[in-house]
Design a protein around this motif. Sequence first.
Motif, PDB file in Angstrom:
ATOM      1  N   GLN A  60       0.913  -1.196   0.214  1.00  0.00           N
ATOM      2  CA  GLN A  60       0.122  -0.120  -0.027  1.00  0.00           C
ATOM      3  C   GLN A  60       0.884   1.233   0.094  1.00  0.00           C
ATOM      4  O   GLN A  60       0.560   2.387  -0.749  1.00  0.00           O
ATOM      5  CB  GLN A  60      -0.870  -0.175   1.136  1.00  0.00           C
ATOM      6  CG  GLN A  60      -1.940   1.198   1.119  1.00  0.00           C
ATOM      7  CD  GLN A  60      -2.662   0.965   2.360  1.00  0.00           C
ATOM      8  OE1 GLN A  60      -2.320   0.354   3.334  1.00  0.00           O
ATOM      9  NE2 GLN A  60      -4.041   1.595   2.261  1.00  0.00           N
ATOM     10  N   GLU A  63       2.249   1.516  -3.475  1.00  0.00           N
ATOM     11  CA  GLU A  63       1.129   2.182  -4.418  1.00  0.00           C
ATOM     12  C   GLU A  63       0.609   3.629  -4.416  1.00  0.00           C
ATOM     13  O   GLU A  63       0.579   4.402  -5.227  1.00  0.00           O
ATOM     14  CB  GLU A  63       0.026   1.322  -4.343  1.00  0.00           C
ATOM     15  CG  GLU A  63       0.223  -0.128  -4.759  1.00  0.00           C
ATOM     16  CD  GLU A  63      -0.891  -1.172  -4.679  1.00  0.00           C
ATOM     17  OE1 GLU A  63      -1.751  -0.759  -4.004  1.00  0.00           O
ATOM     18  OE2 GLU A  63      -0.901  -2.027  -5.133  1.00  0.00           O
ATOM     19  N   GLN A  64       0.778   3.982  -2.978  1.00  0.00           N
ATOM     20  CA  GLN A  64       0.285   5.388  -2.743  1.00  0.00           C
ATOM     21  C   GLN A  64       1.302   6.504  -2.568  1.00  0.00           C
ATOM     22  O   GLN A  64       0.797   7.554  -2.800  1.00  0.00           O
ATOM     23  CB  GLN A  64      -0.602   5.509  -1.270  1.00  0.00           C
ATOM     24  CG  GLN A  64      -1.819   4.524  -1.412  1.00  0.00           C
ATOM     25  CD  GLN A  64      -2.419   4.501   0.084  1.00  0.00           C
ATOM     26  OE1 GLN A  64      -1.816   5.124   1.050  1.00  0.00           O
ATOM     27  NE2 GLN A  64      -3.535   4.054   0.146  1.00  0.00           N
ATOM     28  N   THR A  65       2.431   6.057  -2.496  1.00  0.00           N
ATOM     29  CA  THR A  65       3.624   7.113  -2.369  1.00  0.00           C
ATOM     30  C   THR A  65       4.722   7.130  -3.440  1.00  0.00           C
ATOM     31  O   THR A  65       5.246   7.958  -3.841  1.00  0.00           O
ATOM     32  CB  THR A  65       4.345   6.860  -0.937  1.00  0.00           C
ATOM     33  OG1 THR A  65       3.176   7.056   0.135  1.00  0.00           O
ATOM     34  CG2 THR A  65       5.142   8.027  -0.566  1.00  0.00           C
ATOM     35  N   ASP A  67       4.548   5.030  -6.525  1.00  0.00           N
ATOM     36  CA  ASP A  67       4.160   4.573  -7.746  1.00  0.00           C
ATOM     37  C   ASP A  67       4.494   5.707  -8.854  1.00  0.00           C
ATOM     38  O   ASP A  67       4.350   6.845  -8.590  1.00  0.00           O
ATOM     39  CB  ASP A  67       2.620   4.207  -8.155  1.00  0.00           C
ATOM     40  CG  ASP A  67       2.430   3.831  -9.281  1.00  0.00           C
ATOM     41  OD1 ASP A  67       2.449   2.744  -9.448  1.00  0.00           O
ATOM     42  OD2 ASP A  67       1.870   4.468  -9.959  1.00  0.00           O
ATOM     43  N   VAL A  70       1.929   8.245  -9.138  1.00  0.00           N
ATOM     44  CA  VAL A  70       1.990   9.631  -8.141  1.00  0.00           C
ATOM     45  C   VAL A  70       2.966  10.365  -8.153  1.00  0.00           C
ATOM     46  O   VAL A  70       2.904  11.519  -7.987  1.00  0.00           O
ATOM     47  CB  VAL A  70       1.988   8.432  -6.903  1.00  0.00           C
ATOM     48  CG1 VAL A  70       1.952   9.347  -5.759  1.00  0.00           C
ATOM     49  CG2 VAL A  70       0.545   7.875  -6.844  1.00  0.00           C
TER      50      VAL A  70
END
Length: 86
Positions: A60, A63-65, A67, A70
């Motif tokens: 997670q 994926e949230q920071t 990627d 992003v």
Amino acid sequence: MLEGFAAGLPVVSTQVGCEGIRASSGEHLLIAESDTFAGALTTVLSDPELAERLVQNGRQLVEQTYDWSVIGQAACRAVGSVLFAK
């Protein structure tokens, strides 16, 4: 480290090894130094619930920071704020 998170692996690292990564020990990975590293590996291997929690949280985080989409969006916003600053 980010590759390990992305690959769905539980990660054990030293403090120096995870510098610059917004990860917390016990949440995304285990941080251990040379004298406790083997014990941290044993802990992850013998505790499937801990390993799964580290895997899910690490994935997670990536994926949230970290990627590329992003990072690209953040870079575009930064460039735009400089170009269009009044």
